[in-house]
Design a protein around this motif. Sequence first.
Motif, PDB file in Angstrom:
ATOM      1  N   LYS A  22       1.363  -1.261   0.395  1.00 51.19           N
ATOM      2  CA  LYS A  22      -0.461   0.420  -0.162  1.00 51.19           C
ATOM      3  C   LYS A  22       1.393   1.299  -0.297  1.00 51.19           C
ATOM      4  CE  LYS A  22      -3.408   2.255   2.496  1.00 51.19           C
ATOM      5  NZ  LYS A  22      -4.115   2.228   3.920  1.00 51.19           N
ATOM      6  N   LYS A  23       1.653   1.473   0.694  1.00 51.51           N
ATOM      7  CA  LYS A  23       2.789   2.235   1.423  1.00 51.51           C
ATOM      8  C   LYS A  23       2.894   2.837  -0.469  1.00 51.51           C
ATOM      9  CE  LYS A  23       3.514   2.892   5.559  1.00 51.51           C
ATOM     10  NZ  LYS A  23       4.829   2.813   7.033  1.00 51.51           N
ATOM     11  N   PHE A  24       4.567   1.540  -1.001  1.00 51.35           N
ATOM     12  CA  PHE A  24       4.993   1.201  -2.555  1.00 51.35           C
ATOM     13  C   PHE A  24       3.981   1.928  -3.373  1.00 51.35           C
ATOM     14  CE2 PHE A  24       6.042  -0.671  -5.713  1.00 51.35           C
ATOM     15  CZ  PHE A  24       7.299  -0.092  -5.997  1.00 51.35           C
ATOM     16  N   LEU A  25       3.138   1.760  -3.080  1.00 52.80           N
ATOM     17  CA  LEU A  25       1.324   2.212  -4.600  1.00 52.80           C
ATOM     18  C   LEU A  25       1.520   3.587  -4.133  1.00 52.80           C
ATOM     19  CD1 LEU A  25      -1.023  -0.804  -4.534  1.00 52.80           C
ATOM     20  CD2 LEU A  25       0.928   0.217  -6.150  1.00 52.80           C
ATOM     21  N   LEU A  26       1.001   3.891  -2.773  1.00 48.92           N
ATOM     22  CA  LEU A  26       0.919   5.507  -2.448  1.00 48.92           C
ATOM     23  C   LEU A  26       2.171   6.731  -3.131  1.00 48.92           C
ATOM     24  CD1 LEU A  26      -1.178   4.956   0.585  1.00 48.92           C
ATOM     25  CD2 LEU A  26      -2.074   5.952  -1.324  1.00 48.92           C
ATOM     26  N   ALA A  27       3.389   5.797  -2.744  1.00 43.50           N
ATOM     27  CA  ALA A  27       4.953   6.678  -3.207  1.00 43.50           C
ATOM     28  C   ALA A  27       4.618   6.448  -4.971  1.00 43.50           C
ATOM     29  CB  ALA A  27       5.796   6.270  -2.692  1.00 43.50           C
ATOM     30  N   SER A  28       4.312   6.026  -5.316  1.00 46.20           N
ATOM     31  CA  SER A  28       4.083   5.462  -6.871  1.00 46.20           C
ATOM     32  C   SER A  28       5.274   4.712  -7.136  1.00 46.20           C
ATOM     33  CB  SER A  28       4.499   7.673  -7.215  1.00 46.20           C
ATOM     34  OG  SER A  28       3.015   8.030  -7.284  1.00 46.20           O
ATOM     35  N   GLY A  29       5.337   3.705  -6.328  1.00 48.35           N
ATOM     36  CA  GLY A  29       6.457   3.049  -6.869  1.00 48.35           C
ATOM     37  C   GLY A  29       7.866   3.659  -6.145  1.00 48.35           C
ATOM     38  N   SER A  30       7.584   4.947  -5.810  1.00 47.19           N
ATOM     39  CA  SER A  30       9.202   5.567  -5.700  1.00 47.19           C
ATOM     40  C   SER A  30       9.658   4.861  -4.636  1.00 47.19           C
ATOM     41  CB  SER A  30       9.194   7.094  -5.226  1.00 47.19           C
ATOM     42  OG  SER A  30      10.349   7.473  -5.131  1.00 47.19           O
ATOM     43  N   LEU A  31      11.318   3.952  -5.098  1.00 47.46           N
ATOM     44  CA  LEU A  31      12.420   3.223  -3.813  1.00 47.46           C
ATOM     45  C   LEU A  31      12.536   4.528  -2.441  1.00 47.46           C
ATOM     46  CD1 LEU A  31      13.384   0.662  -5.003  1.00 47.46           C
ATOM     47  CD2 LEU A  31      11.218   0.242  -4.504  1.00 47.46           C
ATOM     48  N   LYS A  32      13.311   5.352  -3.203  1.00 45.25           N
ATOM     49  CA  LYS A  32      13.638   7.089  -2.694  1.00 45.25           C
ATOM     50  C   LYS A  32      12.385   6.906  -0.852  1.00 45.25           C
ATOM     51  CE  LYS A  32      15.423  11.173  -3.207  1.00 45.25           C
ATOM     52  NZ  LYS A  32      16.272  12.256  -3.886  1.00 45.25           N
ATOM     53  N   GLU A  33      11.415   7.010  -2.149  1.00 46.98           N
ATOM     54  CA  GLU A  33      10.499   8.152  -0.822  1.00 46.98           C
ATOM     55  C   GLU A  33       9.679   6.543   0.066  1.00 46.98           C
ATOM     56  OE1 GLU A  33       5.593   9.198  -1.322  1.00 46.98           O
ATOM     57  OE2 GLU A  33       6.861   9.885  -2.805  1.00 46.98           O
ATOM     58  N   MET A  34      10.263   5.219   0.258  1.00 47.77           N
ATOM     59  CA  MET A  34       9.523   4.244   0.664  1.00 47.77           C
ATOM     60  C   MET A  34      11.278   4.174   1.724  1.00 47.77           C
ATOM     61  SD  MET A  34       7.259   3.309  -0.226  1.00 47.77           S
ATOM     62  CE  MET A  34       7.174   0.773   0.895  1.00 47.77           C
ATOM     63  N   ALA A  35      11.887   3.911   1.547  1.00 44.62           N
ATOM     64  CA  ALA A  35      13.260   4.976   2.133  1.00 44.62           C
ATOM     65  C   ALA A  35      12.624   5.523   3.623  1.00 44.62           C
ATOM     66  CB  ALA A  35      14.122   4.936   1.641  1.00 44.62           C
ATOM     67  N   GLY A  36      12.696   6.679   3.065  1.00 47.26           N
ATOM     68  CA  GLY A  36      11.840   7.720   4.089  1.00 47.26           C
ATOM     69  C   GLY A  36      11.131   7.976   4.817  1.00 47.26           C
ATOM     70  N   ALA A  37      10.367   7.245   3.836  1.00 47.24           N
ATOM     71  CA  ALA A  37       8.689   6.214   4.721  1.00 47.24           C
ATOM     72  C   ALA A  37       9.120   5.510   6.086  1.00 47.24           C
ATOM     73  CB  ALA A  37       7.679   5.821   4.171  1.00 47.24           C
ATOM     74  N   TYR A  38       9.613   4.784   5.131  1.00 49.48           N
ATOM     75  CA  TYR A  38      10.818   3.372   6.916  1.00 49.48           C
ATOM     76  C   TYR A  38      11.532   4.087   7.538  1.00 49.48           C
ATOM     77  CZ  TYR A  38       7.428   0.317   4.972  1.00 49.48           C
ATOM     78  OH  TYR A  38       6.020  -0.432   4.761  1.00 49.48           O
ATOM     79  N   ASN A  39      11.632   4.738   7.512  1.00 41.91           N
ATOM     80  CA  ASN A  39      13.780   5.245   7.872  1.00 41.91           C
ATOM     81  C   ASN A  39      14.319   4.695   8.082  1.00 41.91           C
ATOM     82  OD1 ASN A  39      14.757   8.006   9.238  1.00 41.91           O
ATOM     83  ND2 ASN A  39      14.472   6.708  11.019  1.00 41.91           N
ATOM     84  N   VAL A  40      14.932   3.944   6.115  1.00 43.27           N
ATOM     85  CA  VAL A  40      15.864   3.092   6.231  1.00 43.27           C
ATOM     86  C   VAL A  40      16.763   3.615   5.113  1.00 43.27           C
ATOM     87  CG1 VAL A  40      15.190   1.125   7.024  1.00 43.27           C
ATOM     88  CG2 VAL A  40      14.647   1.101   4.441  1.00 43.27           C
ATOM     89  N   THR A  41      17.943   2.822   4.570  1.00 42.00           N
ATOM     90  CA  THR A  41      18.543   3.200   2.898  1.00 42.00           C
ATOM     91  C   THR A  41      17.233   2.317   1.891  1.00 42.00           C
ATOM     92  OG1 THR A  41      19.799   1.400   3.560  1.00 42.00           O
ATOM     93  CG2 THR A  41      20.907   3.341   4.415  1.00 42.00           C
ATOM     94  N   TYR A  42      18.267   2.978   0.792  1.00 38.02           N
ATOM     95  CA  TYR A  42      17.198   2.884  -0.215  1.00 38.02           C
ATOM     96  C   TYR A  42      17.282   1.195  -0.576  1.00 38.02           C
ATOM     97  CZ  TYR A  42      17.153   2.435  -5.395  1.00 38.02           C
ATOM     98  OH  TYR A  42      16.298   1.818  -6.976  1.00 38.02           O
ATOM     99  N   PRO A  43      18.827   0.748  -0.232  1.00 32.24           N
ATOM    100  CA  PRO A  43      18.999  -1.337  -0.141  1.00 32.24           C
ATOM    101  C   PRO A  43      18.303  -1.763   0.464  1.00 32.24           C
ATOM    102  CG  PRO A  43      21.496   0.136  -0.168  1.00 32.24           C
ATOM    103  CD  PRO A  43      20.053   1.628  -0.118  1.00 32.24           C
ATOM    104  N   THR A  44      18.031  -0.660   1.197  1.00 32.87           N
ATOM    105  CA  THR A  44      17.295  -1.784   2.322  1.00 32.87           C
ATOM    106  C   THR A  44      16.247  -2.089   2.193  1.00 32.87           C
ATOM    107  OG1 THR A  44      18.649  -0.778   4.322  1.00 32.87           O
ATOM    108  CG2 THR A  44      16.129  -1.884   5.000  1.00 32.87           C
ATOM    109  N   VAL A  45      15.027  -0.949   1.235  1.00 32.89           N
ATOM    110  CA  VAL A  45      14.119  -0.898   0.751  1.00 32.89           C
ATOM    111  C   VAL A  45      13.967  -1.457  -0.816  1.00 32.89           C
ATOM    112  CG1 VAL A  45      12.199   0.802  -0.370  1.00 32.89           C
ATOM    113  CG2 VAL A  45      13.264   1.339   1.655  1.00 32.89           C
ATOM    114  N   ARG A  46      15.033  -1.553  -1.778  1.00 37.61           N
ATOM    115  CA  ARG A  46      15.142  -2.734  -2.547  1.00 37.61           C
ATOM    116  C   ARG A  46      15.255  -3.494  -2.085  1.00 37.61           C
ATOM    117  NH1 ARG A  46      13.355  -2.345  -7.787  1.00 37.61           N
ATOM    118  NH2 ARG A  46      13.578  -4.822  -7.513  1.00 37.61           N
ATOM    119  N   LEU A  47      16.388  -4.780  -1.048  1.00 30.02           N
ATOM    120  CA  LEU A  47      15.958  -5.882  -0.662  1.00 30.02           C
ATOM    121  C   LEU A  47      14.699  -6.540  -0.231  1.00 30.02           C
ATOM    122  CD1 LEU A  47      17.799  -8.264  -0.202  1.00 30.02           C
ATOM    123  CD2 LEU A  47      18.152  -7.277   2.710  1.00 30.02           C
ATOM    124  N   ARG A  48      14.108  -5.463   0.647  1.00 30.12           N
ATOM    125  CA  ARG A  48      12.839  -5.704   1.237  1.00 30.12           C
ATOM    126  C   ARG A  48      11.829  -5.841  -0.024  1.00 30.12           C
ATOM    127  NH1 ARG A  48       9.153  -4.127   4.886  1.00 30.12           N
ATOM    128  NH2 ARG A  48       7.497  -5.298   5.250  1.00 30.12           N
TER     129      ARG A  48
END
Length: 100
Positions: A22-48
């Motif tokens: 849901k968060k990924f869709l609301l962020a329009s697929g932006s992994l950078k935005e997801m990293a900020g929302a989860y307060n983690v690094t981009y590679p961490t979100v990419r791995l997830r």
Amino acid sequence: MGIESLPDWLAGLDEEDLVFIKKFLLASGSLKEMAGAYNVTYPTVRLRLDRLIQKIRISEEGNQEPFMALIKRLALKDKLDFDTAKILISEFKKTRKEGG
């Protein structure tokens, strides 16, 4: 689509995975935005995201041979890593072809 007609791959995801999607869709697929929302690094979100993709791919494989179904369940429940599950399924398929 009612809850009774959810695809197996979607019904097999846990609540945490659904929230991530849901968060990924609301962020329009932006992994950078997801990293900020989860307060983690981009590679961490990419791995997830990669692990979630693997979960969906494993659940989508059509063969419901009991052994393969067990391997898939173990991988989906994090009792077995996805790479090992893929190797086991691949070897099982090879032995089935050789034997039959």
